[in-house]
Design a protein around this motif. Structure first.
Motif, short mmCIF file in Angstrom:
data_model
loop_
_atom_site.label_atom_id
_atom_site.label_comp_id
_atom_site.label_asym_id
_atom_site.label_seq_id
_atom_site.Cartn_x
_atom_site.Cartn_y
_atom_site.Cartn_z
N ARG A 1 0.86 -1.20 0.00
CA ARG A 1 0.00 0.00 0.00
C ARG A 1 0.89 1.24 0.00
O ARG A 1 1.39 1.67 1.04
CB ARG A 1 -0.92 0.00 1.24
CG ARG A 1 -2.16 -0.87 1.06
CD ARG A 1 -3.12 -0.64 2.21
NE ARG A 1 -3.75 0.67 2.17
CZ ARG A 1 -4.28 1.27 3.24
NH1 ARG A 1 -4.22 0.70 4.43
NH2 ARG A 1 -4.87 2.44 3.12
N SER A 2 1.11 1.75 -1.17
CA SER A 2 2.00 2.91 -1.27
C SER A 2 1.65 3.74 -2.50
O SER A 2 0.94 3.27 -3.40
CB SER A 2 3.46 2.44 -1.36
OG SER A 2 3.66 1.70 -2.54
N LYS A 3 2.14 4.98 -2.47
CA LYS A 3 1.96 5.86 -3.64
C LYS A 3 3.31 6.48 -3.97
O LYS A 3 3.99 7.02 -3.10
CB LYS A 3 0.95 6.98 -3.32
CG LYS A 3 -0.49 6.50 -3.24
CD LYS A 3 -1.06 6.13 -4.61
CE LYS A 3 -2.43 5.46 -4.48
NZ LYS A 3 -2.88 4.88 -5.78
N THR A 4 3.66 6.40 -5.24
CA THR A 4 4.94 7.00 -5.65
C THR A 4 4.78 8.51 -5.77
O THR A 4 3.67 9.04 -5.87
CB THR A 4 5.37 6.46 -7.03
OG1 THR A 4 4.41 6.88 -8.00
CG2 THR A 4 5.47 4.94 -7.03
N ILE A 5 5.92 9.19 -5.79
CA ILE A 5 5.90 10.65 -5.92
C ILE A 5 5.23 11.05 -7.24
O ILE A 5 4.54 12.06 -7.33
CB ILE A 5 7.33 11.26 -5.78
CG1 ILE A 5 7.28 12.79 -5.74
CG2 ILE A 5 8.25 10.81 -6.89
CD1 ILE A 5 6.78 13.36 -4.45
N GLN A 6 5.40 10.20 -8.25
CA GLN A 6 4.78 10.50 -9.55
C GLN A 6 3.26 10.41 -9.44
O GLN A 6 2.53 11.25 -9.98
CB GLN A 6 5.29 9.52 -10.63
CG GLN A 6 6.73 9.78 -11.08
CD GLN A 6 7.79 9.26 -10.10
OE1 GLN A 6 7.48 8.50 -9.17
NE2 GLN A 6 9.03 9.66 -10.32
#
Lengths: 787, 162
Positions: free
Chosen positions: A599-604
């Motif tokens: 469960r993560s979100k990249t900076i992009q």
């Protein structure tokens, strides 16, 4: 080991430079490459005399030369009250003279023409009649009572003194000297030299009469400050700061020489404003060497007091500083002698006192840096040379004497006797590393054997401490403007970024290293971070690039702006992941939910959301700006060891080996750091062995062209051997200290100490730089050892 | 002032100009042809920033008249890249950090090309001697030597495969 991947190329990666593709193809854009429609050319008439009254300037013949449109004189500028301008040190200097010239090659008039050849023809045709005045070249003569007063423009001025500046405990130091078991004293002269960047100075001034806007393409290291200076100097003729745009395009080397405002820039601006067309002025090499600000010209007397066991107890230095006809140094305003008070160097000296007297002579103005942070080279040379003089007096090995007196690692942060608080250091480790690398003990054995055979070999050490990253707003300003620096980062919807800085690269590779800082902080690949600087219409206000301040100040601003962006990115990530901010952790390039892998979100992804799906109540976009006011200066350091062999037939000094152990804290790009050190060492060797500008009694310059100003070629320059230690700065956001000038500061005393060491058994205690074959040969002859 | 009609092949292209006798080659290249990769760094032919190749030989175009180049082949930095591919010397300067401010770089690379054209395997001493007429204020020459060595190796490899 770098924390980021080879794709991201954050700190610690030797990323190939992003600016190189254009330079490799001949597509750089330097000032002389700027070509505007209808552009005119300016050339300058210069004085053959060092001090003379101007009786008349006849321009009629020049105006008849085909292509010549105008001749500008001091009288022309006086109509607008622009014939004098302030210097950065609250002195004044002439733009063009009305009454008299003060140094050889001073600007006397300017010719504006349709092309550069016509302008040069015009210069030849201007007739100037002079009435020579007594010339004062020697600063020691200049301070004598009865010496001709040079600055007759200053009402009531009765001598040639500019300033007296002192720092430290005078009486305590005097007492320490009185009580000392051993004292040594040495006169040390650091001669006048010139940075001689391969690109000279110049500008294209373009005044748009319709919009009232002035654009100046200019070889400047500090475009924003220059804009403000122009607004202050020319405000009364209607130039308002919002209508002034300074563009520093690609710059072919700066080294301090492109900080000042030279008369040529101002005349070109005035010409463009009056004529309403773009005007280009690019000086040639001889103008550059003869008239632009010089560096150094410090006459120092250094003294050390010590115990018999070598413990240094006090330092005292008295200096006469030859500033030429105007104090046009580029120091922070409160520091007339720059940061010279770092002269206690790497040693735990309890009592110290330093004083500097500035004096006028008939030479070009200046006292700028030569790739060093405001007089630090002068300070390092004094302490490192006098330390060797003490070692010789005590018959101690110079390495042992240094080890004995170094500030110890555990003493940092260290409060020096002259007021500075050194941030961090491990001087013993650096010197030990240098000694191990070069094989110090074996070299001393070899030297003893060679001496027995009559051969001359010397080993010289320098353990310098730099002081860079000016500076904290409490003490550091230029004309009142605090010496912060800035960065503005905008992350685009697709996760790419543009970052603009208040500094200006002149070859240091900012487009690469700044991108790496952003990459490190945000995880956006450095390849996708576009760095821009030098255009005052687009970049945030900053004080510019000099004194090794880009990484310590603007680089810090870059990291802090990126961290502001990360804070906002965290809020957006929490929104996207439907998690609370406290549950998010940052690893390079993404926020993840603690304990929930995957469960993560990249900076992009976050950047895209910042423009497409940002939380209600939050402003769209992902950008930040930071103006960084450093809490302290940074103190890079290093230990250099040089081995020289001296030819007894010619006096020629050959650098056999040179080991440089540098510590600049955490490193952004190791390849670029090595490159900076290579270049700095070469610019350290230059004044140690080759470069010097002198004047004859009439004020004629010697060394005013590359015929006799000897910039090192590939033949004299050795293969430098580098190593490093890493002691991060505790107060810098990513522990960096700056490196561009360390080697220029550290190399000259290492070389001078090596040469003196080679001759010390003959009773030689000191040789002033540059140590030319002629100087050495004379000593060899005098000592009866010349072949 | 007398003018002359000149024809010069620059980077493989025929160029013509009507020039004054005194026009320097560097100004012809930079201002008439707008090839601004060739730079001017001094007035005494010491710095080498203006170096171009005349029929394959390095010349300092700031002390060479445009009329002297009439009928000759000139190569400038703009002519090094071929078919979108950097010349091995350009590649070497990039790989080995052989440039900083970039001002001396065009001249330095052209001098290096001329060296490698006559000597495919130069020693460090030979490289240093070859570039001794080109001043660099930024790099201390260490990485320029490495860049030329890189290019030499690359050219040798390319020829071995050809």
């Amino acid at each position: 080991m770098p924390k980021t991947s080879a794709e991201v190329q954050g700190m610690g990666h030797s990323m190939k430079r992003k600016e190189d593709p254009r330079f490799l193809r001949g597509k750089g854009n330097y000032v002389d490459d700027v070509q505007l429609p209808g552009m005119l050319h300016m050339d300058i008439v210069r004085s053959p005399f060092a001090h003379a009254k101007i009786k008349s300037i006849k321009t009629e013949a020049a105006l008849k030369v085909p292509g010549v449109l105008a001749v500008i004189t001091g009288e022309t500028l006086a109509k607008y009250n622009l014939h004098w301008m302030p210097t950065l040190m609250s002195d004044t200097q002439m733009v063009l003279p009305v009454e008299k010239v003060m140094y050889q090659s001073q600007e006397v008039a300017a010719v504006i023409a349709t092309d550069r050849y016509a302008a040069a023809d015009g210069v030849e045709a201007v007739e100037v009649e002079y009435d020579p005045l007594p010339v004062v070249i020697d600063p020691w003569e200049a301070i004598k009572p009865g010496a001709p007063v040079l600055r007759t423009d200053k009402k009531g001025k009765e001598d040639n003194k500019i300033f007296h500046w002192e720092v430290g405990d005078r009486s305590g130091t005097d007492k320490a000297f009185k009580d000392a078991e051993v004292t040594v004293k040495q006169d040390i002269y650091l001669p006048r030299i010139h940075v001689a960047s391969i690109e000279t100075c110049g500008c294209v001034a373009d005044f748009d009469k319709v919009n009232g806007k002035l654009t100046v393409y200019m070889t400047t290291q500090a475009p924003h400050a220059i804009r403000t200076v122009f607004a202050l100097v020319a405000g009364h003729v209607g130039l308002s700061e919002e209508k002034i745009r300074i563009i520093a395009p690609d710059i072919g080397g700066g080294f301090g020489g492109k900080v000042p405002v030279y008369p040529g820039y101002v005349i070109a601006v005035a010409a463009s404003v009056v004529i309403g067309k773009p005007v280009k002025w690019v000086e040639d090499r001889m103008e550059n060497l003869q008239a632009d600000s010089f560096a150094r010209d410090y006459h120092m007397t250094a003294e050390l007091a010590a115990k018999k066991d070598g413990t240094i107890t006090a330092l005292r230095i008295k200096t006469l500083a030859d500033h030429g006809y105007a104090d046009a140094a580029a120091n922070p305003s409160k520091f007339p002698a720059g940061l010279f008070s770092v002269c206690t160097g790497s040693y735990d000296v309890k009592k110290a006192f330093a004083e500097v007297d500035g004096v006028y002579t008939n030479k070009p103005p200046g006292g700028i840096a030569y790739r060093c942070s405001f007089r630090v080279t002068e300070a390092a040379h004094a302490i490192e040379r006098i330390t060797d003089v003490l070692a010789q007096e005590l018959k101690m090995d110079p390495a042992d004497l240094r080890m004995k007196n170094f500030i110890k690692k555990e003493q940092f942060p260290y409060k020096a006797a002259l007021g500075w608080e050194y941030d961090s250091g491990d001087y013993h480790a650096a010197l030990k590393k240098a000694m191990d690398k070069i094989g110090y003990a074996e070299l001393r054995k070899e030297q003893a054997e060679k001496r027995a055979r009559g051969e001359l070999m010397g080993i010289g050490i320098c353990s310098f401490t730099e002081i860079v990253g000016a500076g904290p707003s409490k003490h550091f300003d230029i004309l009142g403007i605090k010496m912060f620096d800035s960065a503005e980062i905008r992350v685009h919807p697709t996760g790419k970024a543009i970052a603009r800085f208040g500094t200006k690269s002149q070859g240091q590779g900012h487009e690469t290293t700044y991108a790496q800082i952003v990459a490190e902080e945000l995880g956006i690949p450095a390849a996708h971070v576009q760095v821009e600087e030098g255009d005052t219409d687009t970049a945030p206000y900053g004080l510019g690039t000099y004194a090794s301040r880009s990484t310590p100040v603007a680089g810090a601003a870059g990291a802090l702006a990126a961290r502001k962006i990360r804070e906002k990115a965290k809020k957006i990530a929490a929104h996207l992941l439907e998690a609370s901010e406290e549950d998010l952790v940052w690893e390079t390039g993404k926020f993840s939910v603690k304990g929930a892998p995957g469960r993560s979100k990249t900076i992009q992804e976050i950047a895209f959301a910042a423009y497409t799906n940002h939380p209600q109540g939050m402003e769209a976009g992902l950008e930040a700006i930071s103006y960084y006011d450093p809490p302290n200066l940074t103190f890079p350091f290093g230990s250099y060891i040089c081995v020289v062999d001296i030819d007894r037939g010619t006096g020629m000094v050959k650098i056999r080996r040179f080991v440089a152990v540098d510590d600049c804290g955490n490193i952004i790009n190791p390849m670029i750091v090595d490159g900076q050190i290579h270049g700095g060492l070469t610019m350290g060797m230059a004044p140690a062995l080759l470069e010097e500008i002198t004047y004859d009694e009439s004020g004629n310059i010697q060394g005013g062209s590359f015929m006799d100003y000897l910039v090192p070629t590939s033949m004299e320059t050795p293969s430098w051997e580098l190593d490093k230690t890493t002691t991060p700065s505790p107060h810098h956001p990513f522990g960096a200290k700056g490196v561009g000038e360390s080697a220029t500061v550290g190399a000259p005393p290492a070389i001078a100490n090596a040469v003196v060491d080679a001759l010390s058994h003959l009773g030689v205690k000191h040789i002033d730089i540059p140590i030319t074959p002629e100087k050495v040969w004379k000593i060899l002859k005098e000592k009866g050892v010349a072949e | 002032m007398a003018t002359h009609r000149i024809q010069i092949t620059v980077n493989g292209e025929a160029k013509e100009g009507q020039v004054e006798s005194r026009l320097l080659l560097v100004h012809f290249l930079r201002e008439n042809l707008r090839l601004t990769g060739t730079h001017i760094g001094c007035d005494t032919s010491h710095c080498g920033a203006c170096t171009v190749l005349l029929d394959g030989q390095p010349v300092k175009s700031c002390t060479f008249l445009a009329v002297q180049a009439d009928g000759h082949q000139i190569t400038t930095v703009e002519g090094l890249e071929q078919n979108g591919k950097l010349h091995p010397v350009q590649e070497g300067f990039w790989e080995k950090h052989g440039l900083q401010c970039g001002f001396c770089t065009p001249g330095m690379m052209l001098t290096s090309c001329a060296l490698l054209n006559r000597n495919r395997n130069p020693s460090e001493a030979e490289i240093r001697e070859a570039i001794s007429g080109n001043l660099c204020r930024c790099t201390g020459y260490v990485n320029i030597v490495k860049a030329v060595q890189y290019a030499a190796e690359k050219l040798q490899k390319e020829e071995a495969h050809a």
